[in-house]
Design a protein around this motif. Structure first.
Motif, mmCIF file in Angstrom:
data_model
loop_
_atom_site.group_PDB
_atom_site.id
_atom_site.type_symbol
_atom_site.label_atom_id
_atom_site.label_comp_id
_atom_site.label_asym_id
_atom_site.label_seq_id
_atom_site.Cartn_x
_atom_site.Cartn_y
_atom_site.Cartn_z
ATOM 1 N N LEU A 49 0.818 -1.216 0.056
ATOM 2 C CA LEU A 49 -0.010 0.110 0.071
ATOM 3 C C LEU A 49 1.001 1.335 0.121
ATOM 4 C CD1 LEU A 49 -2.634 -0.800 2.509
ATOM 5 C CD2 LEU A 49 -2.855 -1.157 0.174
ATOM 6 N N ARG A 50 0.356 2.236 -0.388
ATOM 7 C CA ARG A 50 1.192 3.599 -0.393
ATOM 8 C C ARG A 50 1.128 4.383 1.048
ATOM 9 N NH1 ARG A 50 1.430 6.478 -6.127
ATOM 10 N NH2 ARG A 50 1.300 4.726 -7.505
ATOM 11 N N ASN A 51 -0.195 4.335 1.424
ATOM 12 C CA ASN A 51 -0.311 4.890 2.673
ATOM 13 C C ASN A 51 -1.544 4.495 3.264
ATOM 14 O OD1 ASN A 51 -2.633 6.263 1.508
ATOM 15 N ND2 ASN A 51 -1.473 8.068 0.940
ATOM 16 N N THR A 52 -1.833 4.904 4.690
ATOM 17 C CA THR A 52 -2.956 4.494 5.145
ATOM 18 C C THR A 52 -4.176 5.435 5.459
ATOM 19 O OG1 THR A 52 -2.009 5.092 7.226
ATOM 20 C CG2 THR A 52 -1.497 3.031 6.920
ATOM 21 N N LYS A 53 -4.066 6.279 4.480
ATOM 22 C CA LYS A 53 -5.207 7.286 4.523
ATOM 23 C C LYS A 53 -6.641 6.938 4.020
ATOM 24 C CE LYS A 53 -2.286 11.245 3.975
ATOM 25 N NZ LYS A 53 -1.912 12.286 2.985
ATOM 26 N N LEU A 54 -6.590 5.766 3.200
ATOM 27 C CA LEU A 54 -7.840 5.274 2.728
ATOM 28 C C LEU A 54 -7.918 3.940 3.381
ATOM 29 C CD1 LEU A 54 -7.408 5.427 -1.113
ATOM 30 C CD2 LEU A 54 -8.853 6.941 0.283
ATOM 31 N N PRO A 55 -9.154 3.368 3.770
ATOM 32 C CA PRO A 55 -9.517 2.028 4.402
ATOM 33 C C PRO A 55 -8.835 1.185 3.515
ATOM 34 C CG PRO A 55 -11.672 3.101 3.767
ATOM 35 C CD PRO A 55 -10.444 4.290 3.595
ATOM 36 N N VAL A 56 -8.752 -0.047 3.990
ATOM 37 C CA VAL A 56 -8.170 -1.273 3.434
ATOM 38 C C VAL A 56 -9.298 -2.258 3.355
ATOM 39 C CG1 VAL A 56 -6.471 -3.051 3.624
ATOM 40 C CG2 VAL A 56 -5.861 -0.667 4.360
ATOM 41 N N LYS A 57 -9.242 -2.899 1.867
ATOM 42 C CA LYS A 57 -10.459 -3.917 1.877
ATOM 43 C C LYS A 57 -9.624 -5.128 1.183
ATOM 44 C CE LYS A 57 -14.623 -5.167 -0.421
ATOM 45 N NZ LYS A 57 -15.819 -4.266 -1.239
ATOM 46 N N VAL A 58 -9.644 -6.352 1.694
ATOM 47 C CA VAL A 58 -8.951 -7.460 1.111
ATOM 48 C C VAL A 58 -9.899 -8.320 0.115
ATOM 49 C CG1 VAL A 58 -8.018 -9.702 1.856
ATOM 50 C CG2 VAL A 58 -7.654 -7.697 3.253
ATOM 51 N N VAL A 59 -9.618 -8.487 -0.892
ATOM 52 C CA VAL A 59 -10.142 -9.210 -2.081
ATOM 53 C C VAL A 59 -9.570 -10.493 -2.543
ATOM 54 C CG1 VAL A 59 -11.254 -6.871 -3.155
ATOM 55 C CG2 VAL A 59 -8.998 -8.019 -3.922
ATOM 56 N N ALA A 60 -10.307 -11.550 -2.794
ATOM 57 C CA ALA A 60 -9.715 -12.750 -3.325
ATOM 58 C C ALA A 60 -9.311 -12.776 -4.618
ATOM 59 C CB ALA A 60 -11.119 -13.842 -2.904
ATOM 60 N N TYR A 61 -7.954 -12.221 -4.601
ATOM 61 C CA TYR A 61 -7.578 -12.480 -5.925
ATOM 62 C C TYR A 61 -6.219 -13.132 -5.607
ATOM 63 C CZ TYR A 61 -4.777 -10.884 -10.111
ATOM 64 O OH TYR A 61 -3.914 -10.872 -11.191
ATOM 65 N N GLY A 62 -5.883 -14.208 -6.413
ATOM 66 C CA GLY A 62 -4.856 -15.222 -6.183
ATOM 67 C C GLY A 62 -5.051 -16.339 -5.143
ATOM 68 N N GLN A 63 -3.800 -16.972 -4.791
ATOM 69 C CA GLN A 63 -4.035 -18.115 -3.894
ATOM 70 C C GLN A 63 -3.214 -17.751 -2.669
ATOM 71 O OE1 GLN A 63 -5.256 -21.062 -4.701
ATOM 72 N NE2 GLN A 63 -5.698 -20.412 -6.753
ATOM 73 N N PHE A 64 -3.954 -18.460 -1.707
ATOM 74 C CA PHE A 64 -3.339 -18.008 -0.229
ATOM 75 C C PHE A 64 -3.168 -19.106 0.267
ATOM 76 C CE2 PHE A 64 -4.257 -16.740 4.106
ATOM 77 C CZ PHE A 64 -3.573 -15.584 4.115
ATOM 78 N N THR A 65 -2.235 -19.484 0.912
ATOM 79 C CA THR A 65 -1.872 -20.979 1.626
ATOM 80 C C THR A 65 -1.228 -20.797 3.159
ATOM 81 O OG1 THR A 65 0.564 -20.646 0.937
ATOM 82 C CG2 THR A 65 -1.086 -21.642 -0.442
ATOM 83 N N LYS A 66 -0.818 -19.712 3.760
ATOM 84 C CA LYS A 66 -0.388 -19.387 5.095
ATOM 85 C C LYS A 66 -1.538 -18.969 6.035
ATOM 86 C CE LYS A 66 3.998 -17.797 3.048
ATOM 87 N NZ LYS A 66 5.096 -16.869 3.219
ATOM 88 N N ALA A 67 -1.158 -19.370 7.398
ATOM 89 C CA ALA A 67 -1.973 -18.980 8.188
ATOM 90 C C ALA A 67 -1.711 -17.664 8.961
ATOM 91 C CB ALA A 67 -2.168 -20.261 9.476
ATOM 92 N N LEU A 68 -2.333 -16.780 8.439
ATOM 93 C CA LEU A 68 -2.075 -15.381 9.175
ATOM 94 C C LEU A 68 -3.330 -14.643 9.635
ATOM 95 C CD1 LEU A 68 -0.465 -13.827 5.881
ATOM 96 C CD2 LEU A 68 0.823 -14.713 7.871
#
Length: 93
Positions: A49-68
């Motif tokens: 991300l560039r900065n934290t001024k805008l709220p963050v939205k997580v979208v399902a793009y790509g594969q995810f394999t780690k427990a975070l």
């Protein structure tokens, strides 16, 4: 001439209450270590991300394999399911 023809940039309706989000895909989160707590500040440090001024939205793009543990303002339904099936947790701000 009518006033609207003299001001072409003022046409249409613009919603002043619309919220613009910074989008983060699931494949962007694969660069973190297993079991880590991912916050918007950490995403800025990793240059996702560039900065934290805008709220963050997580979208399902790509594969995810780690427990975070992912902390963000919004999640899509499929992104939430993808994180939880990998063994991770979701926290909304």
């Amino acid at each position: 001439l009518p006033l609207i023809k003299g001001l072409p940039m003022k046409r249409g309706f613009h919603n002043p209450f619309k919220i613009h989000y910074s989008l983060v895909g699931l494949d962007d989160l694969d660069g973190f270590n297993e079991g880590e707590r991912v916050t918007p500040e950490m995403l800025v440090q990793k240059n996702i991300l560039r900065n934290t001024k805008l709220p963050v939205k997580v979208v399902a793009y790509g594969q995810f394999t780690k427990a975070l543990t992912v902390v963000a303002n919004r999640f899509t339904r499929s992104a939430r399911e993808g994180i939880e099936t990998a063994g991770g947790r979701v926290e909304e701000l």
